[in-house]
Design an enzyme around this catalytic site. Structure first.
Site, PDB file in Angstrom:
ATOM      1  N   LYS A 169      12.378  60.164  48.834  1.00  0.00           N
ATOM      2  CA  LYS A 169      11.640  60.488  50.062  1.00  0.00           C
ATOM      3  C   LYS A 169      10.855  61.770  49.817  1.00  0.00           C
ATOM      4  CE  LYS A 169      12.407  61.067  55.076  1.00  0.00           C
ATOM      5  NZ  LYS A 169      13.429  61.164  56.159  1.00  0.00           N
ATOM      6  N   SER A 212      12.475  58.145  60.189  1.00  0.00           N
ATOM      7  CA  SER A 212      11.375  58.622  59.388  1.00  0.00           C
ATOM      8  C   SER A 212      11.401  58.183  57.927  1.00  0.00           C
ATOM      9  CB  SER A 212      11.372  60.155  59.432  1.00  0.00           C
ATOM     10  OG  SER A 212      12.505  60.676  58.752  1.00  0.00           O
ATOM     11  N   SER A 219      17.163  58.922  61.012  1.00  0.00           N
ATOM     12  CA  SER A 219      16.064  58.613  60.087  1.00  0.00           C
ATOM     13  C   SER A 219      16.470  57.849  58.837  1.00  0.00           C
ATOM     14  CB  SER A 219      15.350  59.899  59.673  1.00  0.00           C
ATOM     15  OG  SER A 219      14.493  60.333  60.703  1.00  0.00           O
TER      16      SER A 219
END
Lengths: 495, 495
Positions: B78, B158, B182
């Site tokens: 990420k 997210s 997330s």
């Protein structure tokens, strides 16, 4: 004492009320929340970690040594130590504040209330309350005068640990404010928590000043930011109190504001008013856990404290019989009193006498001769070219009559220059005092023969000439004659 | 060769160990899949050269018999984790060209375990969002489509890039971060597994901060066992993060059994929302039944402050974010917009106006507001109190149960653009995940079935602090019973 602090206004007397927030840079190899170094005078931005520069993902980690120093300071000032304290963020934007917030202890400081006793010139003492001591980060430095169009930022200082030592509004005169800072500074230096160097900014103060009619409730205060010498603190306080009195006496009101002291003009001027004050949006720093101190840690801090200046001063007076003046002079600085105690021990040992008997001579020599010489050479006590042992040897040579006062001074000068021992210097340069009766009698006979007319005048009653003969004998012996012996022998010879 | 990308991470590891294929072959297969899947926009930065170099190093290590536990495993990172020398953007314009000179704690561990990073995965800007539509690099498109529809769907957020890449078989596993859901919500939306461990299990060092007291890294992968293996490599104490736990890391990959006999599974009645779809409710009941069949006991529990969790979260997370994001000011790194003849304040305004997207600005405004003088007590302080109540709810519940079973998200994946103009509807996505975040508890989403449109639905297992093993075991039991084998039908990269 407080009478000196009263300001006689046109409409009557006013009293000033002073409270200080002293920012003391903690002695520590690394910063409060990062491993970056803290030494003064490094190249700009040479001592900056990614944490200090607030790079993405960088996190603060508390430096235990800084906590230790704050706790030791608290203990030295007789403060309560809070077993639980917390770090908060103080949010504001500025170019030299990389994270956009300062980590400080706003709500729950590590150290609570205490008190500091200060001694004033007239020998009286006063107690100043300590409100709290908290740990916080210093900001960096913005430099606006290197380039007309650009500002520069030096982050060497960013993140350095500061202790903010907040007094209660207990001071009533510039002298008290000065004595408070001087006493606090001596303690911080004695325990090694802060080097107290005000010129380098290691110690600086925000001064809160208000005035009131004696006995009336507190007036509105103004805060003078970042004053960096004791003299400036006193000047700023005196100016600010007079300024406030002038306003009040002409029917005006004091507005709470932050002011700056301009040392060149000796005046304070407004920086920002309360209405312009930032909303700092304090909240607990979620990157840090609350600080919890164990009893064992606090006891370890307590055990690590040296004898504090106040205790040492009292010991010098009581045990060594020094005057309050000498005792204060020698305890104002830890290094100085360490040097003095070494000198005293050596002196007592060399002369085989108790410390109490030699203390005053040693103290007088150190505060007079040594401090004078170091001052002239621009050296600190730590850089003294003469060691305590060498100084003790010199004092012993005076005590046993090997050196006269003037000779001792000559030898001391040579010790400063060469770093050699006094005995070697005196030997090599023939600076030993002549106490040989025969040699002196011969010298006296020569002098008297050469000045027969003066001898006659003396014998006719002109007593003042005695000094002249002493001078001539000293001159003839190259200044090395034992003055007491010269006196005795001369009187005998002149009959 | 495409078959290699279909393997589970554990199976890849076994294959590499047996020499069925090389790490280079494995990584190359995934790089090809990534190249063919650019329509998904899952990656912000691809690092094929670095990945192949890591694969070669892994092959050499495998040959020497010194391979780390993740040697040669292709992982996506990420783009919130700082990776040394590799652009790290947080999906924001303000960091569009930021190359960190340091490696995050979690990615450093994964590298040390031998993983091959194939690139940096897209996310909501600064991890603020639940649909991956706030990214400055464009939205991620879910590999899933509703039955009989070509309409693009969101992957959740997210960690939307991570979820999409794992589901589309572009990587064996990925790192995610979870502040309010997330990891778990996008895992549920894309039919994969994701675990947020206990707060403090994984180092936050080097992860671009959103809300420090909530942010926690965790793995996302296609099986529970894969997650266990990844989490084992990611977790562990890091002295650079003061909130990192000093706890040993259990060998989850070996301890994982899926055996939940005798465990009490709590089903919180407050999670049964009004208007919740019948499919989701049915799946939740099925989940409870599977666990009962596996030997667990199902108990009814109450978490009374569940409905307060979301408003609490949307006060605390923006408050911390508003402060954490102050460092993006254009002074030291990242985007700088300097208006002609502008002041420092002008530069801040222009930089942040251009650098941050609408959702980030919204949360900075919210956070600034709730921390402001006069509002702090009513919002921030109140929210902290409610957070404590929510934690107490869980403590009480864990008196009568060992694990808690809930849905992961209130709906299946929704259409791209469907909620982007309605922040409240968007925030409601986190309703089931936020409570465990506020309490810092380990929680995992595991795929449990498909809705009538053929879209994945997930169930969430929440455990006691540090009981990741219990969470993983229950998730494994669900995984086994659900027999979830669905994968998105490949529509992208049509040659």
């Amino acid at each position: 004492m407080s009478t000196g602090a009263i300001i006689e206004g046109r409409t009557g007397p006013w009293e000033m009320v002073l409270g200080l927030e002293v920012h003391a840079q903690v002695i520590s190899k690394s910063k409060l929340f990062s491993g970056a170094a803290t030494a003064f005078g490094a190249e700009p931005n040479a001592q900056v970690s990614f944490v200090d520069a607030a790079f993405p993902g960088m996190l603060p980690v508390l430096n235990g040594e800084c906590v230790r120093q704050a706790v030791r300071t608290g203990l030295a000032l007789g403060c309560t130590i809070n077993r639980w304290s917390r770090f908060d963020r103080k949010n504001y934007f500025y170019a030299d504040l990389p994270a956009g917030y300062q980590i400080s202890q706003y709500q729950h400081p590590v150290v609570g209330e205490g008190a500091l006793e200060i001694a004033l010139e007239d020998g009286s003492t006063r107690t100043v309350g300590i409100e709290r001591i908290h740990l916080e980060q210093d900001a960096g430095k913005s430099i606006h005068d290197l380039n007309p169009e650009l500002s520069y930022v030096d982050l060497n200082r960013a993140g350095v640990a500061l202790m903010e030592i907040v007094s209660k509004p207990d001071m009533r005169s510039p002298e008290e404010a000065g004595a408070y800072v001087a006493t606090l500074r001596a303690i911080l230096r004695a325990i090694g928590a802060c080097d107290g160097n005000m010129q380098e900014g290691s110690l600086r103060a925000d001064v809160n000043v208000s005035v009131r009619r004696p006995g009336a409730p507190f007036g509105t205060r103004c805060e003078i930011k970042n004053v960096n010498s004791i003299r400036f603190i006193q000047q700023a306080v005196a100016f600010e109190a007079r300024r406030q009195v002038a306003i009040l006496e002409t029917g005006g009101t004091i507005h709470q504001e932050t002011r700056l002291f301009d040392p060149d003009r000796g005046e304070t001027r407004s920086l920002r008013s309360k209405e312009d004050a930032h909303d700092y949006r304090y909240f607990p720093d979620p990157d840090l856990l609350p600080l919890e101190l164990s009893e064992a840690f606090i006891e370890e801090c307590r055990a690590s404290l040296p004898e504090l200046p106040a205790a040492r001063r009292m010991r010098y007076e009581a045990e060594l019989g020094l005057s309050p003046y000498l005792a204060r002079l020698l305890t104002a600085d830890m290094e100085q009193s360490v040097w003095f105690e070494a000198l005293l021990a050596e002196t007592a040992a060399r002369q085989g006498r108790p410390a109490r008997e030699v203390a005053e001579k040693a103290a007088n020599w150190m505060t007079g001769e040594l401090f004078g010489a170091l001052n002239r050479l621009g050296l600190g006590i730590g850089q003294s070219p003469v060691s305590p042992a060498q100084a003790a040897a010199l004092l012993a040579m005076v005590a046993d009559g090997t050196l006269s006062g003037p000779l001792a001074r000559q030898v001391f000068e040579l010790m400063l220059e060469t770093g050699e021992d006094p005995a070697a210097i005196a030997e090599a340069r023939g600076l030993k005092q002549v106490s040989d009766t025969g040699a002196l009698e011969a010298a006296i006979a020569e002098v008297l023969a050469a000045h027969a007319a003066k001898v006659a005048e003396y014998r006719a009653g002109k007593d003042k000439l005695f000094g002249f003969f002493v001078g001539q004998v000293m001159k003839a012996t190259g200044g090395r004659a034992n003055p007491a012996l010269v006196n005795t022998l001369l009187r005998q010879a002149l009959g | 060769m495409t078959a290699l990308t279909e393997l589970s991470l554990c199976a890849m590891r076994e294959g590499l160990g047996r020499g069925d294929f090389s790490a280079r072959e494995l990584v190359a297969a995934h790089l090809a899949a990534i190249e063919a899947a650019r329509e998904l926009n899952a990656f912000i930065t691809e690092t094929p050269d670095l990945a192949l170099a890591a694969a070669d190093a892994a092959d050499a290590a495998l040959a020497r018999g010194e391979a780390g536990p993740l040697a040669g495993i292709p992982l996506g990172i990420k783009d919130l984790f700082c990776t040394e020398g590799v652009r790290t953007t947080a999906a924001s314009r303000i960091l569009a060209d930021f190359r960190p000179p340091y490696e995050s704690g979690v990615t450093a561990r994964l590298k040390a375990a031998g993983a091959a990073f194939v690139g940096k995965l897209n996310l909501d800007e600064f991890a603020m969002g639940s649909s991956n539509e706030t990214s400055a690099f464009g939205p991620v498109v879910s590999p899933w489509r509703a039955r009989g529809s070509n309409a693009p769907l969101v992957p959740g957020g997210s960690s939307g890039g991570s979820a999409a890449a794992v589901a589309a078989r572009l990587v064996a596993g990925a790192t995610g971060t979870d502040t309010g859901g997330s990891i778990r919500q996008p895992a549920a939306f894309t039919g994969i597994c994701g675990i947020k461990p206990t707060y403090g299990r994984c180092s936050r060092y080097g992860i671009v901060a959103f809300a420090s007291s909530l942010d926690q890294a965790g793995p996302m992968a296609r099986t529970v066992a894969d997650c266990a293996l990844l989490l084992e490599a990611m977790a562990g104490h890091d002295p650079r993060d003061a909130t990192s736990l000093e706890e040993p890391v259990p060998a989850w990959s070996q301890l994982l059994s899926g055996d939940i006999r005798g465990r009490r599974i709590g089903v919180p009645r407050e999670y049964r929302l009004e208007g919740m779809s019948a499919d989701l409710d049915a799946l939740w009941q099925a989940g409870a039944a599977w666990l009962r069949d596996a030997g667990a006991e199902i108990v009814d529990i109450s978490l009374p402050h569940t409905m307060e969790a979301l408003p609490t979260y949307y006060i605390l997370a923006p408050a911390e974010a508003s402060s954490n994001l102050a460092r993006y000011d254009g002074v030291r790194f990242g985007l700088r917009v300097m208006p002609e003849c502008g002041s420092l304040a002008d530069m801040y305004c222009a930089t942040r106006a251009a650098g941050f997207g609408a959702e980030v600005k919204r949360r900075i405004m919210l956070g600034t507001y709730v921390l402001s003088a006069g509002y702090y007590d009513a919002y921030y302080l109140k929210a902290q109190k409610v957070r404590a109540l929510i934690m107490r709810d869980f403590e009480t519940a864990f008196g009568t149960c060992d694990l808690i079973l809930t849905p992961s998200a209130p709906t299946a994946a929704f259409a791209l653009g469907g909620k982007v103009s309605d922040p409240i509807a968007m925030y409601l996505n986190d309703v089931f995940t936020v409570p465990a975040s506020l309490a810092g508890l380990p929680a995992m989403s595991v795929p449990a079935g498909l809705d009538p449109q053929g879209l994945p639905l997930g169930l969430q297992v929440i455990g006691r602090p540090l009981d990741e093993l219990g969470v993983l075991d229950a998730a494994r039991a669900i995984e086994r019973a659900a027999g979830f084998a669905a994968a998105p039908a490949r529509w992208w990269g049509a040659a």
